[in-house]
Write an enzyme that holds these catalytic residues in place. Structure first.
Site, mmCIF file in Angstrom:
data_model
loop_
_atom_site.group_PDB
_atom_site.id
_atom_site.type_symbol
_atom_site.label_atom_id
_atom_site.label_comp_id
_atom_site.label_asym_id
_atom_site.label_seq_id
_atom_site.Cartn_x
_atom_site.Cartn_y
_atom_site.Cartn_z
ATOM 1 N N LYS A 720 54.097 -2.150 -36.795
ATOM 2 C CA LYS A 720 52.813 -2.487 -36.190
ATOM 3 C C LYS A 720 52.369 -3.824 -36.780
ATOM 4 C CE LYS A 720 51.334 2.331 -36.273
ATOM 5 N NZ LYS A 720 50.351 3.294 -36.771
ATOM 6 N N GLY A 721 51.398 -4.458 -36.133
ATOM 7 C CA GLY A 721 50.801 -5.664 -36.716
ATOM 8 C C GLY A 721 50.095 -5.288 -38.002
ATOM 9 N N GLU A 724 45.668 -7.900 -39.709
ATOM 10 C CA GLU A 724 44.226 -7.726 -39.579
ATOM 11 C C GLU A 724 43.641 -6.455 -40.210
ATOM 12 O OE1 GLU A 724 44.786 -8.590 -35.376
ATOM 13 O OE2 GLU A 724 43.002 -9.830 -35.460
#
Lengths: 767, 284
Positions: A720-721, A724
């Site tokens: 996943k990213g 952030e």
């Protein structure tokens, strides 16, 4: 043993040597022959009518080559202010000169006649009828008026029955909410699930608070810079420090009416971005205009002060939040009314107010959010845009509820977290996400269950969710005759993404990580690539790279099948060579030999192509625990322990992932404890690192990061990213820890010593 | 930055003559001046470097008395064993300035001549009761540190006068400096408080309290000193001293914090710093 040999490993970053030795070329290192220095001429007032701009004295200064104003923008699109300025630092003109000091002096010589107007900086003042108005057509109804006028509208539509009595009753009711007409509104966003009124009525505990979060700057190390060069044919080259060269290309094309492919954007090594490095107006468009006018390359570079007065920071906001729960710990309803400070233009991430719902099963939810104009610059993205603000409110209030019903904050959260298959408020079913695993992991790692606290010490926990974005990208992979692999693409490296791409391709082509190199093209040469923001890169470019490597892999097997005279089904690529499965004696051919052979084949060299646009992403959770000690006399807070866990799906490079977790957590800590852009009627009053405080390594202990891996179905290897999520919970983590330490709830950030002392005093604590 | 003439005189007399001209600025470490010039808040027509004038840098000790040359790097003040022993508050103040890189450039003379009410070495010099030696083309004079400042950025220095040396005649057996700030390092003082004491058989014989960033100039908290002097320290007495220091100062509100907060912190930190100085004096 991992089933993989390169992904999942803590390999050294591909750009480590160039970064450490200083060889990396940043925007300010670009210096084409004959380059001029650009300087933006900025408003000295926060709100004023412009009577005139006189450039005549500046033009006489030797070394000045061009001065441009809005009159010099052929497309007419707004680049410079003309008749009115809305914030201190708003661009009015630009100068190009042979020397930066001459440009600076020329900028000072430009005479601007201002008629100063009243200023509004506070969103809660700006919505009042007494506030100065920044734009016309900016009036909107508040939540109650919206509801009533909606009912009136519905009744009026029913032509078959007479509703005039009901309507006049409703109209009278509307009068009760006269103060709910908001002014200076730039945008609004509303959403609702269930019935909050009914939900609150069923609650045993209802808590209401107002949370105030300041505007903060991304404070990337490298200020904005671009060098533009327009040649005699009209072709424009821009060296830009940006997260998205393709977005800059289309931005310049759109703003200046230049055909898209007449512009080539070369992305330079980025000194940090965090979401703030996408805009075109700030430096790129003025540089292009100045170069077009002078016929010389022009560099426009912001100073740190300019970054603060005319950057595009993260919006501050005021969130009025109400949450209700039963005494056995079920959250039944939550309602938010948010006012986001979008500055002089629209664009604050007001839609992120929805993140107050968190990852909890809250059946009744109502969100009303407004963007509000003030005399500040516009805003932009900053690491999970809008989420840290909303989650600060949501997670602070959860602790207040937990305290009132006497439940452990971690248990309270675990009990309310959504589970796989639950209905998601936005629609659809909850996928498998490691919400509970991540929170349990941080609680275990931090020693939450047997935590101890001395005098004035306390523990705080919070969680924050975020889902990575996704976008188009393209990657080429070539295998060379020496067996090495080269990657070509157009995506900007952001904190190790080139490394992750290289790892994925090395994994699939079974070559050592060290024999893979990566080259970035400019917008003329590289395939389109989405901007490096929104935690998209590893997800998007990782998938793209995987496709490219798989394509190359197919060609490799095809070539091997020709060379080894067997079907591809009998072949296997491992350790950089193709082997005939269970051949005795062993039979194989190396990638290098295949690449050499390919040059004389009908099919040609080994080139893999990957092209990808989108697949659904899976949410990620960050969970954090802090232990702090507060000096109740001075109000100073010291962090004793900070532990951060995150469901990353799969860590392609655990070292880079830990770096992201630590970096995001520290930025969250900074927002909680010290960062704040301050404004008065003159505009921003702390435009520099003396009074805009970012933390140093002396302020924090080492952030302990804990990686949790619950694979994302569509991520490369389940990734996943990761960029952030880690900033999202820290603001609340810190506030919750301070509350636990000294018993006062700070709802207005940052948690500065003075605020702590004052809160203790109003809580009856004598200093 | 604006263009300017640059001078590197080798004698004080020459430097003083150049400095007496209008729009002239002295360059010591440059950590304030150069930043100001880059920001166009300082636009000198001539800049006079003190680097080549011999004898302005260095720390010398004569018995109990310490002389610190004006061009001595702040880092050297911070690390000097003699300063650490006899004027701990000054060494602690020096250690609070900027980063190590800045402290290796900045000079103690520059920190004082800049006349910021928030300077980190000033409270330590106040409680050391330092004498400031001043030279000009016309000769030399000396003023006590608490008479040097006249306002923010303002001193009694006449055109052409250059600070050459700080003389610290009276060692304190215990002293301490506390800086109220947000960031652990590299922050400016919201307020700074220093105290120096000598004890005789449990009685305070000498006490000096210096306050930074709570008035237009750095100041001594004389009322608090008078309360403590000649008495045995008790918690009640320290309370009174803290309150006296707080009511005697005249802080402002600015973007860093309010005047009220500054005043409260003077109270709290005066108590603490006197207590710590006392503990050091009694060898704790």
């Amino acid at each position: 043993m991992s089933e993989y040999s390169v992904v999942g490993q803590k390999v050294k970053r591909v750009d480590a040597v160039e970064k450490v030795t200083g060889a990396a070329q940043y925007g300010a290192d670009v210096h084409p022959p004959g380059m001029l220095y650009g300087k933006i001429v900025r408003s000295k007032h926060a709100h004023a009518n412009i009577r005139s701009i006189d450039t005549s004295e500046a033009e006489k200064l030797p070394g000045v080559r061009a001065i441009i104003t809005q009159d010099d923008v052929p497309s007419g699109r707004r680049v410079f202010a003309t008749d009115k300025v809305l914030y201190l630092g708003e661009p009015l003109a630009a100068v190009a000169a042979t020397d930066p000091d001459i440009a600076e002096e020329a900028a000072e010589l430009i005479e601007i006649d201002y008629e100063v107007l009243p200023v509004v900086q506070d969103v809660m003042e700006s919505i009042k009828p007494s506030a100065p108005r920044l734009h016309s057509d900016d009036t909107k109804d508040g939540p109650n008026r919206r509801e009533i006028t909606g009912q009136i509208r519905q009744l009026s539509r029913d032509k078959e029955n007479d509703h005039s009595d009901e309507i006049s009753k409703l109209e009278a009711e509307l009068e009760n909410y006269a103060d709910e007409v908001y002014y200076n509104i730039s945008a609004e966003s509303h959403s609702e699930a269930g019935d909050v009124e009914k939900g609150f009525a069923e609650c045993d505990v209802v808590v209401e608070d107002t949370y105030v979060i300041p505007r903060v700057h991304q404070t990337y190390m490298e200020p904005h810079v671009s060098v533009a060069s327009a040649d005699s044919s009209g072709k424009i080259t821009v060296w830009a420090s940006t997260q998205g060269p393709f977005a800059i290309r289309s931005g310049i094309a759109g703003t200046l009416g230049i055909p898209l492919t007449q512009i080539n954007v070369i992305g330079t090594t980025m000194g940090g971005g965090f979401g703030g490095r996408f805009g075109v107006i700030i430096t790129h468009v003025p540089a292009v205009l100045l170069s077009q006018k002078t016929g010389r390359p022009v560099r426009v570079q912001m100073t740190r002060e300019e970054e603060f007065i005319d950057g595009r920071p993260a919006p501050g906001c005021v969130i009025k939040l109400k949450t209700g729960a039963t005494k056995d710990g079920r959250i039944l309803a939550r309602q938010a009314l948010a006012f986001w400070d979008s500055g002089s233009v629209s664009g604050a991430s007001i839609g992120s107010t929805i993140r107050v719902r968190g990852v909890y099963k809250i059946p009744n939810l109502k969100i009303d959010a407004y963007g509000v104009h003030t005399n500040k610059s516009g805003t932009a993205a900053y690491r999970a845009p809008g989420a840290p603000q909303a989650i600060f409110a949501g997670e602070s209030q959860l602790d207040e509820i937990a305290e009132r019903i006497g439940m452990d904050p971690v248990k309270f959260r675990l009990m309310n977290m959504r589970e796989e298959g639950d209905q998601v408020p936005a629609g659809g079913e909850e996928p498998k996400v490691g919400y509970k695993e991540t929170l349990e992991a941080v609680a275990d790692a931090a020693g939450w269950w047997d935590r101890e606290a001395g005098e004035n010490q306390g523990w705080g926990v919070a969680v924050g969710d975020w889902t990575n974005g996704c976008g188009p990208g393209g990657v080429y992979v070539s295998v060379h005759e020496d067996g090495s692999v080269r990657i070509f693409h157009g995506s900007m490296d952001i904190t190790g993404t080139d490394t992750a791409i290289s790892q994925i391709i090395a994994e699939i082509l079974t070559v050592p990580y060290g024999s893979v190199t990566i080259r970035r093209g400019d917008t003329d040469s590289a395939p389109y690539s989405t901007g490096s923001g929104g935690s998209v890169v590893t997800f998007t470019m990782g998938n793209t790279a995987k496709l490219a490597a798989e394509d190359a892999h197919r060609r490799v097997l095809e070539l091997a099948s020709e060379r080894l005279n067997t079907n591809v089904e009998n072949l296997e690529l491992k350790e950089g060579a193709v082997h005939v499965v269970s051949a005795e004696p062993p039979k194989s051919i190396s990638l290098g030999e295949l690449a050499a052979y390919s040059l004389s084949t009908t099919g040609g060299p080994i080139v893999g192509k990957g092209s990808f646009a989108r697949q659904p992403s899976t949410p990620a959770l960050a969970a954090q625990i802090a232990k702090v000690e507060v000096d109740p006399e001075t109000g100073r807070t010291r962090v004793l322990k900070l532990v951060a866990s995150q469901d990353v799906g799969f860590a392609i490079n655990p070292m880079a992932v830990e770096g992201q977790i630590e970096g995001g957590t520290v930025q969250g800590y900074a927002w909680a404890m010290m960062e704040e852009m301050q404004y008065n009627e003159n505009g921003n009053v702390n435009p520099g690192f003396v009074d805009y405080r970012v933390p140093t390594s002396a302020d924090l202990p080492t952030v302990e990061s804990v990686i949790v891996e619950v694979p994302a179905p569509n991520g490369p290897y389940g990734a996943k990213g990761v960029g952030e999520p880690p900033i999202t919970p820290t603001l609340a983590t810190m506030a919750n820890a301070v509350k636990d330490a000294i018993g006062v709830r700070i709802t207005e950030l940052p948690i500065k010593p003075e605020k702590v002392v004052d809160a203790l005093k109003s809580n009856g604590h004598s200093p | 930055m604006k263009s300017f003439e640059f001078f590197e005189p080798t004698t004080l007399a020459e430097a003083s003559r150049l400095f007496a001209e209008e729009h002239a600025q002295l360059l010591a470490g440059g950590t304030d001046l150069v930043i100001g010039m880059k920001a166009y808040t300082e636009t000198p027509q001539s800049v006079i470097s003190l680097q080549r004038i011999p004898g302005l840098a260095g720390i010398t000790t004569y018995g109990d008395s310490i002389n610190i040359g004006a061009m001595t790097k702040v880092r050297e003040v911070e690390l000097s064993a003699d300063v650490q022993q006899h004027h701990t508050a000054l060494a602690e103040g020096a250690s609070e300035i900027g980063s190590i890189q800045i402290r290796n450039l900045a000079t103690i003379g520059g920190n004082i001549a800049h006349a910021s009410p928030a300077a980190d070495t000033v409270a330590g010099l106040l409680v050391a009761d330092a004498q400031v030696d001043i030279a000009s083309a016309d000769g030399e004079r000396s003023v006590p540190i608490n008479e040097l400042f006249t306002g923010p950025g303002q001193t009694v220095l006449a055109p052409g006068e250059i600070i050459t040396r700080f003389r610290l005649p009276k060692p304190a057996s215990g002293s301490h400096y506390i800086k109220h700030k947000i960031r652990e390092v590299m922050d400016l003082a919201f307020i700074g408080v220093a105290a120096a004491v000598n004890l005789d058989n449990g009685t305070i014989t000498d006490v000096r309290i210096g306050l930074a960033a709570v008035a237009p100039t750095p100041v001594r908290a004389t009322e608090a000193e008078n309360l403590l002097s000649g008495n045995a320290p008790t918690p009640e007495l320290l309370e009174e001293a803290g309150e006296a220091a707080a009511s005697g100062c005249s802080p402002i509100s600015d973007l860093r914090c309010s005047a009220e907060h500054r005043r409260e912190m003077v109270n709290i930190l005066t108590k603490r710093t006197v207590q710590n100085a006392l503990a050091r004096a009694s060898g704790e």
